[in-house]
Design an enzyme around this catalytic site. Sequence first.
Site, mmCIF file in Angstrom:
data_model
loop_
_atom_site.group_PDB
_atom_site.id
_atom_site.type_symbol
_atom_site.label_atom_id
_atom_site.label_comp_id
_atom_site.label_asym_id
_atom_site.label_seq_id
_atom_site.Cartn_x
_atom_site.Cartn_y
_atom_site.Cartn_z
ATOM 1 N N ALA A 169 0.922 -1.074 0.044
ATOM 2 C CA ALA A 169 0.103 -0.140 0.221
ATOM 3 C C ALA A 169 0.939 1.291 -0.083
ATOM 4 C CB ALA A 169 -0.956 -0.062 1.125
ATOM 5 N N ASP A 170 0.375 2.203 -0.506
ATOM 6 C CA ASP A 170 1.163 3.719 -0.360
ATOM 7 C C ASP A 170 -0.150 4.855 -0.431
ATOM 8 O OD1 ASP A 170 3.689 4.874 -0.983
ATOM 9 O OD2 ASP A 170 2.010 6.286 -1.851
ATOM 10 N N THR A 171 0.117 5.754 0.624
ATOM 11 C CA THR A 171 -0.852 6.566 1.029
ATOM 12 C C THR A 171 -0.319 8.169 0.858
ATOM 13 O OG1 THR A 171 -1.617 5.289 2.809
ATOM 14 C CG2 THR A 171 -2.352 7.562 2.809
#
Length: 193
Positions: free
Chosen positions: A76-78
């Site tokens: 994931a990347d935010t």
Amino acid sequence: MVPQNLQKYQLILASKSPRRQHLLKELGLDFQVHVSDVEEYFPPELGMTAIPEYLAELKATAVRKNLPENSLVIAADTIVWKDEEVLGKPGNRDEAIQMLQHLSSSQHQVITGVNIQSATKKYSFHAVTAVWFDELTDAEIEYYVDRFKPYDKAGGYGIQEWIGFVGVKKIEGSFFNVMGLPVHKVYQFLKEF
């Protein structure tokens, strides 16, 4: 509860984020952590939701290639998106303070891109949460930055920390997405994988 269809896989979280690790544990999943060392660069033409999906896939692919066939990788990347630009992780105290001053008294979006892949399948998706900050004083911002040192957090803040308690007046969307992982969507995708 581990969905039946996942029991043949070794789950791998491609993230060193303690928040993502905590959230995945709270789902009741057993997993190992493998961190990718990819440079978090994205093509400048990508839009708001494409950026974190692209970065999540980059991380998942880097980790996946070194694992056995029965591995299922979650990455994931935010990002924080305000005024048509990405606010990434602050590099130092001054950057963190400037980011929070920019977010004060306004609304922004937090977008988390997720990539789930096995040896034969690959899915990408994202979640968007709108966050409204109350007005923050310079003293409040400096107190937060000096005490919590949010240099590993997109936008320079963690909603689950002090600044979220005193500064966030409203959100639309998933709270956990703002923490870094839209666990409700991850669980649904894992059940369907």
